[in-house]
Motif scaffolding. Structure first.
Motif, PDB file in Angstrom:
ATOM      1  N   TYR A  67       2.101  -0.839  12.681  1.00  0.00           N
ATOM      2  CA  TYR A  67       2.992  -1.255  11.095  1.00  0.00           C
ATOM      3  C   TYR A  67       2.921  -3.410  11.091  1.00  0.00           C
ATOM      4  CZ  TYR A  67       4.241   3.672   9.469  1.00  0.00           C
ATOM      5  OH  TYR A  67       4.223   4.347   9.798  1.00  0.00           O
ATOM      6  N   ALA A  68       2.149  -3.675  12.095  1.00  0.00           N
ATOM      7  CA  ALA A  68       2.102  -4.683  11.815  1.00  0.00           C
ATOM      8  C   ALA A  68       0.885  -5.453  11.094  1.00  0.00           C
ATOM      9  CB  ALA A  68       1.617  -5.568  13.578  1.00  0.00           C
ATOM     10  N   SER A  69       0.014  -4.959  10.388  1.00  0.00           N
ATOM     11  CA  SER A  69      -0.330  -5.481   9.351  1.00  0.00           C
ATOM     12  C   SER A  69      -1.274  -4.219   8.489  1.00  0.00           C
ATOM     13  CB  SER A  69      -1.947  -6.066   9.905  1.00  0.00           C
ATOM     14  OG  SER A  69      -2.676  -5.179  10.715  1.00  0.00           O
ATOM     15  N   TRP A  70      -1.444  -4.666   7.357  1.00  0.00           N
ATOM     16  CA  TRP A  70      -1.674  -2.925   6.296  1.00  0.00           C
ATOM     17  C   TRP A  70      -3.076  -2.666   6.394  1.00  0.00           C
ATOM     18  CZ3 TRP A  70      -0.527  -0.924   2.590  1.00  0.00           C
ATOM     19  CH2 TRP A  70      -0.906   0.245   1.882  1.00  0.00           C
TER      20      TRP A  70
ATOM     21  N   VAL B 299       0.599  11.853   5.285  1.00  0.00           N
ATOM     22  CA  VAL B 299      -0.337  10.753   5.714  1.00  0.00           C
ATOM     23  C   VAL B 299       0.821   9.625   4.180  1.00  0.00           C
ATOM     24  CG1 VAL B 299      -2.181   9.769   4.805  1.00  0.00           C
ATOM     25  CG2 VAL B 299      -2.239  11.988   6.558  1.00  0.00           C
ATOM     26  N   GLY B 300       0.927  10.132   3.420  1.00  0.00           N
ATOM     27  CA  GLY B 300       2.125   8.599   2.089  1.00  0.00           C
ATOM     28  C   GLY B 300       2.719   8.307   2.624  1.00  0.00           C
ATOM     29  N   PRO B 301       3.635   9.045   3.124  1.00  0.00           N
ATOM     30  CA  PRO B 301       5.402   8.702   3.603  1.00  0.00           C
ATOM     31  C   PRO B 301       4.584   7.356   4.937  1.00  0.00           C
ATOM     32  CG  PRO B 301       5.376  10.570   3.127  1.00  0.00           C
ATOM     33  CD  PRO B 301       4.108  10.485   3.014  1.00  0.00           C
ATOM     34  N   ALA B 302       4.148   8.622   5.648  1.00  0.00           N
ATOM     35  CA  ALA B 302       3.590   7.408   6.819  1.00  0.00           C
ATOM     36  C   ALA B 302       2.942   5.987   6.627  1.00  0.00           C
ATOM     37  CB  ALA B 302       2.263   8.181   8.205  1.00  0.00           C
ATOM     38  N   ILE B 303       2.490   5.804   5.143  1.00  0.00           N
ATOM     39  CA  ILE B 303       1.943   4.353   5.256  1.00  0.00           C
ATOM     40  C   ILE B 303       2.896   3.519   4.315  1.00  0.00           C
ATOM     41  CG2 ILE B 303       0.722   2.905   3.647  1.00  0.00           C
ATOM     42  CD1 ILE B 303      -1.636   5.534   4.062  1.00  0.00           C
ATOM     43  N   GLY B 304       3.813   4.486   3.748  1.00  0.00           N
ATOM     44  CA  GLY B 304       5.097   3.769   2.583  1.00  0.00           C
ATOM     45  C   GLY B 304       5.720   3.036   3.270  1.00  0.00           C
ATOM     46  N   VAL B 305       6.191   3.455   4.938  1.00  0.00           N
ATOM     47  CA  VAL B 305       7.035   2.701   5.384  1.00  0.00           C
ATOM     48  C   VAL B 305       7.157   1.599   5.664  1.00  0.00           C
ATOM     49  CG1 VAL B 305       7.839   4.958   6.556  1.00  0.00           C
ATOM     50  CG2 VAL B 305       6.534   3.813   6.978  1.00  0.00           C
ATOM     51  N   ILE B 306       5.756   0.746   5.305  1.00  0.00           N
ATOM     52  CA  ILE B 306       5.362  -0.764   5.511  1.00  0.00           C
ATOM     53  C   ILE B 306       5.944  -1.513   4.676  1.00  0.00           C
ATOM     54  CG2 ILE B 306       3.248  -0.914   3.955  1.00  0.00           C
ATOM     55  CD1 ILE B 306       1.420  -2.030   6.115  1.00  0.00           C
ATOM     56  N   TRP B 307       6.639  -0.628   4.145  1.00  0.00           N
ATOM     57  CA  TRP B 307       7.913  -1.816   2.255  1.00  0.00           C
ATOM     58  C   TRP B 307       9.092  -1.820   3.019  1.00  0.00           C
ATOM     59  CZ3 TRP B 307       3.932   0.827   0.176  1.00  0.00           C
ATOM     60  CH2 TRP B 307       2.295  -0.053  -0.069  1.00  0.00           C
ATOM     61  N   GLY B 308       9.059  -0.622   4.722  1.00  0.00           N
ATOM     62  CA  GLY B 308      10.639  -0.770   4.718  1.00  0.00           C
ATOM     63  C   GLY B 308      11.004   0.927   4.227  1.00  0.00           C
ATOM     64  N   TRP B 309      11.652   1.342   5.226  1.00  0.00           N
ATOM     65  CA  TRP B 309      12.653   2.799   5.243  1.00  0.00           C
ATOM     66  C   TRP B 309      13.770   3.120   4.058  1.00  0.00           C
ATOM     67  CZ3 TRP B 309      17.596   4.158   5.166  1.00  0.00           C
ATOM     68  CH2 TRP B 309      18.328   2.903   5.423  1.00  0.00           C
TER      69      TRP B 309
ATOM     70  N   ALA C 226      14.559  -1.862   7.263  1.00  0.00           N
ATOM     71  CA  ALA C 226      14.913  -1.827   6.108  1.00  0.00           C
ATOM     72  C   ALA C 226      13.576  -2.180   4.915  1.00  0.00           C
ATOM     73  CB  ALA C 226      17.206  -2.048   5.691  1.00  0.00           C
ATOM     74  N   PHE C 227      13.917  -3.028   5.100  1.00  0.00           N
ATOM     75  CA  PHE C 227      12.855  -4.042   4.379  1.00  0.00           C
ATOM     76  C   PHE C 227      11.811  -5.094   4.926  1.00  0.00           C
ATOM     77  CE2 PHE C 227      16.614  -3.294   1.284  1.00  0.00           C
ATOM     78  CZ  PHE C 227      16.229  -2.599  -0.035  1.00  0.00           C
ATOM     79  N   HIS C 228      10.302  -4.746   4.838  1.00  0.00           N
ATOM     80  CA  HIS C 228       9.651  -5.153   5.813  1.00  0.00           C
ATOM     81  C   HIS C 228       8.894  -5.871   4.323  1.00  0.00           C
ATOM     82  CE1 HIS C 228       6.430  -4.047   8.837  1.00  0.00           C
ATOM     83  NE2 HIS C 228       6.751  -4.609   9.115  1.00  0.00           N
ATOM     84  N   HIS C 229       8.263  -7.184   5.313  1.00  0.00           N
ATOM     85  CA  HIS C 229       7.131  -7.830   4.833  1.00  0.00           C
ATOM     86  C   HIS C 229       6.296  -7.440   5.078  1.00  0.00           C
ATOM     87  CE1 HIS C 229       4.694 -10.482   2.020  1.00  0.00           C
ATOM     88  NE2 HIS C 229       4.996 -11.225   2.579  1.00  0.00           N
ATOM     89  N   VAL C 230       4.683  -7.488   5.095  1.00  0.00           N
ATOM     90  CA  VAL C 230       3.389  -7.427   5.480  1.00  0.00           C
ATOM     91  C   VAL C 230       2.510  -8.617   5.104  1.00  0.00           C
ATOM     92  CG1 VAL C 230       1.563  -6.692   7.089  1.00  0.00           C
ATOM     93  CG2 VAL C 230       3.931  -5.606   7.212  1.00  0.00           C
ATOM     94  N   SER C 231       1.943  -9.518   5.343  1.00  0.00           N
ATOM     95  CA  SER C 231       0.902 -10.887   4.370  1.00  0.00           C
ATOM     96  C   SER C 231       0.220  -9.732   3.582  1.00  0.00           C
ATOM     97  CB  SER C 231       1.634 -11.940   4.870  1.00  0.00           C
ATOM     98  OG  SER C 231      -0.234 -11.006   6.608  1.00  0.00           O
ATOM     99  N   ASP C 232      -0.586  -9.353   4.535  1.00  0.00           N
ATOM    100  CA  ASP C 232      -1.900  -8.998   4.226  1.00  0.00           C
ATOM    101  C   ASP C 232      -1.502  -6.983   2.868  1.00  0.00           C
ATOM    102  OD1 ASP C 232      -1.271  -7.429   6.156  1.00  0.00           O
ATOM    103  OD2 ASP C 232      -3.348  -6.957   7.046  1.00  0.00           O
ATOM    104  N   ALA C 233      -0.507  -6.754   2.856  1.00  0.00           N
ATOM    105  CA  ALA C 233      -0.148  -5.337   2.100  1.00  0.00           C
ATOM    106  C   ALA C 233       0.074  -5.839   0.607  1.00  0.00           C
ATOM    107  CB  ALA C 233       1.515  -5.286   3.022  1.00  0.00           C
ATOM    108  N   PRO C 234      -0.826  -4.986  -0.090  1.00  0.00           N
ATOM    109  CA  PRO C 234      -0.789  -5.390  -1.323  1.00  0.00           C
ATOM    110  C   PRO C 234       1.347  -5.334  -2.106  1.00  0.00           C
ATOM    111  CG  PRO C 234      -0.866  -3.057  -0.878  1.00  0.00           C
ATOM    112  CD  PRO C 234      -1.113  -3.790   0.723  1.00  0.00           C
TER     113      PRO C 234
END
Length: 565
Positions: A360-363, A72-82, A275-283
């Motif tokens: 991964y469109a949003s947090w 679960v952790g890595p499956a969420i963590g890639v929201i900031w990019g691989w 490689a790096f991913h920015h989602v506006s509502d992500a911490p």
């Protein structure tokens, strides 16, 4: 980036780290010696203290520390990019997680198999040890409640997994009987057991099982069933069910990882995630990434497992290296494959970048349990499908794999909390206050408290009330475990940088996260979590101060001795 390169880099790095850094720590820093007594033989009771072959113990330890964490952790963590997720999963286990797990296991082995909280009493001070034991009880209370909920949700989501997961119990009991009572070859009979396990997976596809709803939800029904099972499973002798079941699960892990690896090399999918991913509502990536990806890099719960159930089964001291250090690197390897599944595998079969973006469109969408598991299972199924495994069968294999691991953590966490509760209630003469000295009564209380937490919210979701503080608390525990190890090394006049550097990093990360959480909870007027976060911060700062004082004390003693000499 091709997924093959990511896997090769990570796996080569783990092997090199084990052969060099791990062996140096084991031999030079800790001086592991098989002539030293181990708790499993000193206090053998045939229930909790049972000497166990290292490959069987590695299976138990790995399935205990893993659970759904490295999935679960890595499956969420890639929201900031691989890239940041991959680097943390590559470097974290080598320089932090494996050191943390190994030191907890080795130090406990040299202190009569005491849990981390009890070790703190001797290494730092008695009062800090008591407070730390209370903090650990709180953490495990959440773990047992949340894993009961997770397994209930998984059974409800994937009814085809129900039959094989529950059939694993009689298969495991049979395996334990054949190995320990009949002295049969554990390798041959474990292969037979795994074969039977996969037969049940095929059967489960055609006979999905659903349960009636109690209290308005089938999840509550599953929670009740699971806690009844856990009561018996966690009080049985470890070699009757816990060991053989976890040994089967470890084989299941190797098969699942082999299938995913085969999919990587045959399908060799390209990474579709940015490689790096920015989602506006992500911490913010700091410190959130290092809290979100825990078990795949470093997790405080591991120190509880190492000094809880694992140490009591350690057959000889040198086994601490493959079990403690090696077990964490193996978990890093699993986390790497999960990252590949959700960043590359998910784009196969025509999915492309859009498949990643959908999850991964949003947090909000990425952080939901269903979204995380669906991304992992779909990506993994695509990898297996590249060499002919039907998608539905591949999904079922992954679902059973995930649920089986969650069940191991639930069982072991209950047993570990019982140990901690009994240590907390031990008097000065070394005896546990009655009736808590009885393992059945102590276990019943542990389960009752967890069930009570589940039921404070509709649908058995009470644990979610405290879940927002769990991530930071778990990683704070890792930092404090490294603090105990650092003080221990200082006391033994050993180089402390091995544990001190990761300790400082983890304390900075977790104290920052806890401070941010406190501010967020205040703004939300969530006074329960404000109270919990405040108490946690107070305990952490108190332990850090006392730990520093203890290190200065030991350093001063060394200076005085050197002056006298």
């Amino acid at each position: 980036m091709n997924s093959v390169f990511l896997v090769l880099i990570a796996f080569f790095g783990y092997i090199l780290a084990y052969q060099t850094y791990g062996k140096w720590i084991a031999k030079k820093l800790m001086g592991l010696n098989d002539k030293n007594p181990v708790p499993s033989k000193e206090f053998y009771d045939g229930v909790d203290y049972v000497p166990t072959k290292k490959h069987i113990l590695l299976g138990h330890h790995f399935t205990t520390i893993a659970g759904t964490g490295p999935i679960v952790g890595p499956a969420i963590g890639v929201i900031w990019g691989w890239v940041p997720a991959f680097l943390w999963v590559l470097l974290g286990p080598i320089f932090m997680g494996a050191v943390h797990d190994f030191m907890a296991l080795a130090i406990s082995a040299r202190n009569k198999g005491s849990t981390l909280g009890e070790l703190t009493r001797g290494v730092i001070s008695n009062r800090v040890g008591i407070i730390f034991l209370l903090l650990i009880q709180f953490l495990l209370w959440i773990v047992i409640a949340i894993f009961g909920l997770i397994m209930g949700i998984l059974f409800n989501m994937y009814p085809a997994s129900v039959f094989p997961v529950w059939m694993e119990i009689p298969i495991a009991i049979w395996l334990g009987y054949m190995v320990y009572k009949k002295n049969k070859n554990d390798t041959i009979y474990s292969i037979i057991a795994v074969f039977l396990m996969y037969v049940t997976i095929f059967i489960g596809l055609y006979f999905p099982i659903k349960v009636p709803a109690l209290g308005g939800s089938p999840i509550i029904t599953w929670i009740i069933i699971l806690y009844i099972y856990v009561f018996f499973a966690s009080t049985l002798p470890v070699h009757r069910l816990l060991q053989p079941r976890d040994y089967i699960n470890s084989h299941e892990l190797l098969i699942a990882m082999a299938l995913l690896l085969l999919g990587v090399f045959i399908g060799h999918p390209k990474v579709v995630a940015p490689a790096f991913h920015h989602v506006s509502d992500a911490p913010s990536i700091f410190p959130a990434l290092f809290i979100t990806i825990a078990c795949g890099a470093i997790s405080g719960f591991h120190s509880l497992a190492a000094s809880g159930t694992t140490v009591k089964q350690l057959e000889k001291e040198t086994d601490a290296l493959p079990v403690g250090f090696g077990g964490m690197l193996l978990e890093g390897a699993l986390a790497t494959l999960i990252i590949v599944a959700v960043t590359a595998g998910i784009g196969m079969n025509g999915g492309g970048t859009a498949a990643f973006t959908q999850h991964y469109a949003s947090w909000a969408t990425a952080s939901g349990l269903a979204a995380k598991l669906k991304a992992v299972i779909d990506g993994s199924a695509n990898l297996m499908n590249s060499f002919g495994v039907p998608l539905e069968l591949a999904r079922s294999i992954m679902a059973v794999f995930i649920v089986s691991f969650a069940g191991t953590t639930l069982d072991s966490a209950t047993r570990i909390q019982r140990f901690g509760l009994q240590e907390l209630l031990r008097t000065k003469n070394g005896k546990v206050i009655k009736p808590f000295n009885n393992r059945y009564i102590a276990t019943f209380i542990v389960i009752l408290l967890a069930f009570g937490l589940c039921m404070v919210s509709p649908g058995g979701k009470g644990a979610l009330i405290l879940w927002p503080v769990f991530g930071a608390l778990n990683q704070l525990l890792a930092g404090l475990a490294l603090l105990v190890a650092t003080v221990y090394l200082a006391k033994k006049r050993k180089p402390i940088w091995v544990t001190a550097i990761p300790m400082i990093i983890m304390l900075i990360v977790t104290l920052t996260a806890s401070y941010q959480n406190l501010g967020k909870f205040i703004s939300q007027h969530n006074w329960l979590l404000v109270f919990v976060s405040s108490i946690t911060l107070f305990i952490a700062i108190w332990m850090i101060i006392e730990g520093i004082i203890a290190m200065f004390k030991y350093s001063r003693e060394i200076e005085i001795e050197e002056t006298i000499e």
